[in-house]
Motif scaffolding. Sequence first.
Motif, mmCIF file in Angstrom:
data_model
loop_
_atom_site.group_PDB
_atom_site.id
_atom_site.type_symbol
_atom_site.label_atom_id
_atom_site.label_comp_id
_atom_site.label_asym_id
_atom_site.label_seq_id
_atom_site.Cartn_x
_atom_site.Cartn_y
_atom_site.Cartn_z
ATOM 1 N N ARG A 1 0.846 -1.192 0.000
ATOM 2 C CA ARG A 1 0.000 0.000 0.000
ATOM 3 C C ARG A 1 0.880 1.241 0.000
ATOM 4 N NH1 ARG A 1 -4.456 -1.600 4.567
ATOM 5 N NH2 ARG A 1 -5.468 0.330 3.865
ATOM 6 N N SER A 2 0.453 2.241 -0.745
ATOM 7 C CA SER A 2 1.217 3.490 -0.836
ATOM 8 C C SER A 2 0.798 4.444 0.270
ATOM 9 C CB SER A 2 0.982 4.151 -2.194
ATOM 10 O OG SER A 2 1.470 3.343 -3.233
ATOM 11 N N PRO A 3 1.727 5.251 0.781
ATOM 12 C CA PRO A 3 1.367 6.246 1.786
ATOM 13 C C PRO A 3 0.322 7.223 1.235
ATOM 14 C CG PRO A 3 3.755 6.052 1.592
ATOM 15 C CD PRO A 3 3.167 5.277 0.465
ATOM 16 N N GLN A 4 -0.523 7.727 2.127
ATOM 17 C CA GLN A 4 -1.550 8.675 1.724
ATOM 18 C C GLN A 4 -0.958 9.847 0.939
ATOM 19 O OE1 GLN A 4 -4.972 10.316 4.298
ATOM 20 N NE2 GLN A 4 -3.365 11.849 4.579
ATOM 21 N N SER A 5 0.211 10.322 1.330
ATOM 22 C CA SER A 5 0.810 11.483 0.673
ATOM 23 C C SER A 5 1.044 11.237 -0.810
ATOM 24 C CB SER A 5 2.128 11.856 1.358
ATOM 25 O OG SER A 5 3.035 10.761 1.327
ATOM 26 N N GLU A 6 1.432 10.018 -1.186
ATOM 27 C CA GLU A 6 1.664 9.702 -2.594
ATOM 28 C C GLU A 6 0.354 9.653 -3.372
ATOM 29 O OE1 GLU A 6 4.053 6.249 -3.264
ATOM 30 O OE2 GLU A 6 5.569 6.821 -1.770
ATOM 31 N N THR A 7 -0.649 9.049 -2.767
ATOM 32 C CA THR A 7 -1.944 8.967 -3.441
ATOM 33 C C THR A 7 -2.539 10.348 -3.656
ATOM 34 O OG1 THR A 7 -2.373 6.791 -2.472
ATOM 35 C CG2 THR A 7 -4.275 8.008 -3.295
ATOM 36 N N LEU A 8 -2.510 11.170 -2.632
ATOM 37 C CA LEU A 8 -3.098 12.494 -2.753
ATOM 38 C C LEU A 8 -2.272 13.395 -3.664
ATOM 39 C CD1 LEU A 8 -4.448 13.183 0.842
ATOM 40 C CD2 LEU A 8 -5.555 12.060 -1.106
ATOM 41 N N ALA A 9 -0.977 13.147 -3.757
ATOM 42 C CA ALA A 9 -0.154 13.904 -4.703
ATOM 43 C C ALA A 9 -0.600 13.622 -6.132
ATOM 44 C CB ALA A 9 1.324 13.556 -4.522
ATOM 45 N N LEU A 10 -0.901 12.351 -6.440
ATOM 46 C CA LEU A 10 -1.411 12.019 -7.778
ATOM 47 C C LEU A 10 -2.775 12.647 -7.997
ATOM 48 C CD1 LEU A 10 -1.139 10.444 -10.442
ATOM 49 C CD2 LEU A 10 -2.298 8.524 -9.306
ATOM 50 N N CYS A 11 -3.626 12.611 -6.973
ATOM 51 C CA CYS A 11 -4.953 13.232 -7.099
ATOM 52 C C CYS A 11 -4.818 14.718 -7.434
ATOM 53 C CB CYS A 11 -5.746 13.064 -5.800
ATOM 54 S SG CYS A 11 -6.253 11.374 -5.443
ATOM 55 N N LYS A 12 -3.931 15.407 -6.747
ATOM 56 C CA LYS A 12 -3.761 16.839 -6.991
ATOM 57 C C LYS A 12 -3.195 17.097 -8.384
ATOM 58 C CE LYS A 12 -1.482 17.330 -3.108
ATOM 59 N NZ LYS A 12 -0.725 17.905 -1.968
ATOM 60 N N GLU A 13 -2.255 16.277 -8.792
ATOM 61 C CA GLU A 13 -1.689 16.420 -10.131
ATOM 62 C C GLU A 13 -2.776 16.226 -11.192
ATOM 63 O OE1 GLU A 13 1.278 13.708 -12.849
ATOM 64 O OE2 GLU A 13 1.857 14.040 -10.753
ATOM 65 N N ASP A 14 -3.584 15.193 -11.022
ATOM 66 C CA ASP A 14 -4.678 14.930 -11.967
ATOM 67 C C ASP A 14 -5.673 16.083 -12.000
ATOM 68 O OD1 ASP A 14 -3.769 12.491 -12.878
ATOM 69 O OD2 ASP A 14 -5.079 11.283 -11.601
ATOM 70 N N LEU A 15 -6.025 16.583 -10.833
ATOM 71 C CA LEU A 15 -7.070 17.603 -10.752
ATOM 72 C C LEU A 15 -6.594 18.961 -11.247
ATOM 73 C CD1 LEU A 15 -8.655 16.513 -7.376
ATOM 74 C CD2 LEU A 15 -9.715 16.350 -9.636
ATOM 75 N N ILE A 16 -5.334 19.262 -11.053
ATOM 76 C CA ILE A 16 -4.802 20.517 -11.599
ATOM 77 C C ILE A 16 -4.831 20.461 -13.129
ATOM 78 C CG2 ILE A 16 -2.688 21.875 -11.860
ATOM 79 C CD1 ILE A 16 -2.132 21.241 -8.879
ATOM 80 N N TYR A 17 -4.449 19.317 -13.689
ATOM 81 C CA TYR A 17 -4.542 19.156 -15.148
ATOM 82 C C TYR A 17 -6.001 19.291 -15.595
ATOM 83 C CZ TYR A 17 -4.160 17.125 -19.815
ATOM 84 O OH TYR A 17 -4.224 16.927 -21.183
ATOM 85 N N ALA A 18 -6.897 18.626 -14.894
ATOM 86 C CA ALA A 18 -8.311 18.662 -15.272
ATOM 87 C C ALA A 18 -8.884 20.062 -15.169
ATOM 88 C CB ALA A 18 -9.109 17.691 -14.404
ATOM 89 N N SER A 19 -8.575 20.759 -14.086
ATOM 90 C CA SER A 19 -9.137 22.098 -13.906
ATOM 91 C C SER A 19 -8.598 23.073 -14.949
ATOM 92 C CB SER A 19 -8.836 22.620 -12.493
ATOM 93 O OG SER A 19 -7.458 22.836 -12.314
ATOM 94 N N THR A 20 -7.383 22.817 -15.427
ATOM 95 C CA THR A 20 -6.783 23.673 -16.446
ATOM 96 C C THR A 20 -7.422 23.458 -17.811
ATOM 97 O OG1 THR A 20 -4.670 23.660 -15.265
ATOM 98 C CG2 THR A 20 -4.607 24.289 -17.596
ATOM 99 N N ASN A 21 -7.814 22.221 -18.107
ATOM 100 C CA ASN A 21 -8.224 21.873 -19.465
ATOM 101 C C ASN A 21 -9.714 21.619 -19.656
ATOM 102 O OD1 ASN A 21 -5.557 21.630 -21.021
ATOM 103 N ND2 ASN A 21 -5.151 20.389 -19.200
#
Length: 488
Positions: free
Chosen positions: A186-206
């Motif tokens: 299992r990955s630490p919460q920080s890694e999972t949420l980092a991917l979530c933020k990366e995905d959402l910043i891309y989504a909110s931009t486009n």
Amino acid sequence: MKFKHILSVIGISSALMLGSSCGKYLNLSPQGSTYDEVFWIDGANVQKATLGAYALLRDGIRNERSYFIFGDIASGVLKTGGDYWNYTDLSKGGGYKFSYAPYLEGSLWNWTRFYKIINQCNLIIEHTSEMDVSLFENGEDEKKQYISAARFLRAYTYFYMQRVWGDVLLVKETFKDPQNIPDMPRSPQSETLALCKEDLIYASTNLEQGAIKSFASKGAANALLAQVYAWEHDYVNTEKYIAEALKGGYALEDIKDYKKIWKGDSKESIFEINMAYSQSGGEWLNDFFNVYLTSANVPGKGSASVWEIDPEFLADQEEGFKDGSVRYDTITAPFPDNAAKRVITKYSNLEHYNPNDEDLYAVSNNLVLIRLADIILLRAEAYYKNGKQNLALEDLNTIRRRAGLQNITLSGNDLFKEIFLERRRELIGEGTIQFDLIRMNLFTAFDDYSAYYTEERIAKQGYYWPLNMRALLPQNEKLTQNPYWMNH
């Protein structure tokens, strides 16, 4: 379906995305040659894949009503009728014992259905990124819209799983060799949420803002991003992205139109799942919302098959959620055969689709996952944490006034607790209250929870759900159980 098989099945045959969740997509899978060679050929097929991802999310959320169990039953605000004897231990009456869930293990302890969504999104992201822009009717913009929608759905799914089970298995790409999927921890919460933020910043931009609330939009991406930051207690960025989300032009429904919210596409909704009845589609499902229906809605429906508002919860409420208050009278009703019991009526919109048979009905609502009142109260929380108590109180009173209540004046910890209590009243039956408790760390602040959440349980994260190790461990030898449920 077993974990390794879930991780590989969409990579082997992406036709699954058009399968069990929605009848109208069943016949869209290609025939003949291997799937990847014939499917990822144009924007129209990417659209089909994206619709499949939304359908998989709908199926995952409503499986065995787990959405309401995770967010509401587990928070003590609802009490199940006698027909749901196997839910008792999960609620306050059973001491929030999440480790006893007979016949519900597959939905409450097993996260594999959510990996179907994630792998579907990974497929869309990977294949669409490789496709030439000439394959899309509207070129680069259309291509980015599909990638953004997939990244939004992936982020929503991972964030949801993190809030339910704690640390997850972080799968960022499809597996090229489905017969040799490696075991993974299992990955630490920080890694999972980092991917979530990366995905959402891309989504909110486009992403575009969009008019249909059941599809990802710029406003939805920013609102979800604010929720992720709040989960991390980064309230500066929570404020920032709420401000961005509110540029979407959302507005609170008037209390007289309050129930429009759950009929779908209201001006208050930010993101929702389409479950409304339609003759041509298969999105609606009676066995999801109908636990909130009484014989007033469906003749002959007994009280034992209804989920009521927990009487102890009602007894603790003051004017915020009591008989005679406008919101209370709008979204709750007495049981026809027992006026002492109350039921939530948010989801009581029915379609009697056969004029010759009144017993044939469809519960026709959308499931609202993010709405403006939720975000305003989240902003109140962020304002409080950022030392802006006057602004926090103003947001709190905005929601109170819409509910037909008077302004109040509070400060300090009393204000923070009242923000939670208002969230609990406003968002009851919307699958979010348990996550509020975790994020706001209020298990010891109220008798509803402190009697059950010991220091040990909180320290070992016993507010998350256990995993079905009997089913999952043979498929991944590096998987570990949530700490509290190793011995409870």
